[in-house]
Design a protein around this motif. Sequence first.
Motif, PDB file in Angstrom:
ATOM      1  N   ASN A   1       0.890  -1.055  -0.082  1.00 16.48           N
ATOM      2  CA  ASN A   1      -0.100  -0.006   0.157  1.00 16.48           C
ATOM      3  C   ASN A   1       0.881   1.209   0.026  1.00 16.48           C
ATOM      4  O   ASN A   1       0.437   2.193   0.444  1.00 16.48           O
ATOM      5  CB  ASN A   1      -1.075   0.166   1.219  1.00 16.48           C
ATOM      6  CG  ASN A   1      -2.030   1.241   1.158  1.00 16.48           C
ATOM      7  OD1 ASN A   1      -2.478   1.608  -0.178  1.00 16.48           O
ATOM      8  ND2 ASN A   1      -2.443   1.607   2.344  1.00 16.48           N
TER       9      ASN A   1
ATOM     10  N   TYR B   1       2.183   3.980  -5.037  1.00 12.38           N
ATOM     11  CA  TYR B   1       1.330   4.038  -6.380  1.00 12.38           C
ATOM     12  C   TYR B   1       1.613   5.246  -7.246  1.00 12.38           C
ATOM     13  O   TYR B   1       2.365   6.237  -6.757  1.00 12.38           O
ATOM     14  CB  TYR B   1      -0.104   4.034  -5.939  1.00 12.38           C
ATOM     15  CG  TYR B   1      -0.563   2.648  -5.562  1.00 12.38           C
ATOM     16  CD1 TYR B   1      -1.238   1.887  -6.128  1.00 12.38           C
ATOM     17  CD2 TYR B   1      -0.269   2.182  -4.119  1.00 12.38           C
ATOM     18  CE1 TYR B   1      -1.602   0.684  -5.918  1.00 12.38           C
ATOM     19  CE2 TYR B   1      -0.823   1.095  -3.760  1.00 12.38           C
ATOM     20  CZ  TYR B   1      -1.162   0.111  -4.568  1.00 12.38           C
ATOM     21  OH  TYR B   1      -1.491  -0.899  -4.244  1.00 12.38           O
TER      22      TYR B   1
ATOM     23  N   LYS C   1      -0.322  -3.284  -8.497  1.00 11.02           N
ATOM     24  CA  LYS C   1      -0.562  -1.872  -8.197  1.00 11.02           C
ATOM     25  C   LYS C   1      -1.184  -0.863  -9.248  1.00 11.02           C
ATOM     26  O   LYS C   1      -2.287  -0.369  -9.238  1.00 11.02           O
ATOM     27  CB  LYS C   1       0.531  -0.942  -7.771  1.00 11.02           C
ATOM     28  CG  LYS C   1       0.969  -1.585  -6.357  1.00 11.02           C
ATOM     29  CD  LYS C   1       2.379  -1.032  -5.829  1.00 11.02           C
ATOM     30  CE  LYS C   1       2.557  -1.490  -4.554  1.00 11.02           C
ATOM     31  NZ  LYS C   1       3.991  -0.703  -4.155  1.00 11.02           N
TER      32      LYS C   1
ATOM     33  N   PHE D   1      -2.685   3.821  -1.646  1.00  9.13           N
ATOM     34  CA  PHE D   1      -3.506   3.725  -2.790  1.00  9.13           C
ATOM     35  C   PHE D   1      -4.627   4.738  -2.838  1.00  9.13           C
ATOM     36  O   PHE D   1      -4.914   5.465  -3.824  1.00  9.13           O
ATOM     37  CB  PHE D   1      -4.405   2.228  -2.721  1.00  9.13           C
ATOM     38  CG  PHE D   1      -5.230   2.125  -3.714  1.00  9.13           C
ATOM     39  CD1 PHE D   1      -5.003   1.618  -5.154  1.00  9.13           C
ATOM     40  CD2 PHE D   1      -6.590   2.407  -3.445  1.00  9.13           C
ATOM     41  CE1 PHE D   1      -5.909   1.409  -5.875  1.00  9.13           C
ATOM     42  CE2 PHE D   1      -7.516   2.078  -4.396  1.00  9.13           C
ATOM     43  CZ  PHE D   1      -7.166   1.745  -5.624  1.00  9.13           C
TER      44      PHE D   1
END
Length: 371
Positions: free
Chosen positions: A102, A105, A152, A211
């Motif tokens: 997480n 990104y 991702k 994210f």
Amino acid sequence: MHTQTLELLSGSPGIHQTLQVLHFGKPGAQPKVYIQSALHADEVPAILVAHHLVRLLTQAETDGRIVGEIVLVPFANPIGLGQYLFGQHHGRFDVRDGGNFNRGYAELTAKVVDTVRPLLTQDVAHNTRAIRTAMAQTVDALIPATPTQDLKNKLLALAIDADVVLDLHCDTDAVMHLYALTPQAAIAEQLGAALGARAVLLATESGDSPFDEACTRPWFELQKLLPEFPINLACFGATVELRGEADTSHLLAEQDAHGLCAFLAQRGVLKGMADSVRGPQCAPTPLSGSEPITAPHAGVVVFHRNPGERVVAGDVIADVVDALTGNVTQLRCKSDGLLYARCGSRWAVPGKRLAKIAGTSLARTGKLLSP
């Protein structure tokens, strides 16, 4: 319901992993809601909530009560789901390189600002469409080098044109809480009320591009970079922490699924919901004011306070007992607030975060989330 299966980039011959995507409502319609569960794959309460959401959304679709489209990824990390080492599940970090599933990104603002500038007008709806198209095209053009990067990119592509993005997680030992952008405090408070959240933590940038912020922050940043054009914050996103890892029960999961549906009804995505609007259990607080209680040395951790308890500055949160010397170090908080999460292990190493307190008197800078 339409089921879509996406195949991920293979990291080894003979290894194939897929992502299941469930679509409810009218494909391509607005408003669009994107919900994903267990991006940190060992945070399994989110998967159970998704299980109950499927039933509720299937019925809503049958009854014609979905306005727009709802996209649900019931397990967002098949890579992490398969990571077992010596009998222990490791779903937070990619064992290939240690990267957090997480974090990292694609940051889209710099990639799209020059593309959208000549396309924008004084029509805010037109600008929303133009920016969404540019961001979707940019994500589609990303080239992954690893299976995790491919995962991702695919998740971001599914969510980047959504009006609402909900990333369902859990903490180790915690009460319900969530993270969102500061300018979207009112909607975050609405979501928190629907779920019974005890802490709503806000920031304009928490660090390392998680994210939800990869979906929401470009709108905020484009507003700053292009002030001559009207640009809405067209995507609300939040990371929802569904209590702790052990809080895995059908009762809680069904309750949380109903809470999410009540929030979607308030956002105009579900019609005919009979749920009454609940009042918030907390006021939003800055993530920069969240106080981490960290261990100064190795030792046995003995907690004095539990998740959900109010604390005041100077309260003892935990002891760390040095196994070598027998010395006991008391760890006290510096701010008033709510203890909303604590670690599961009772052995500390130096620098380990043992607990987190939602307060207002501190002002941390830099990376605000746990690694």
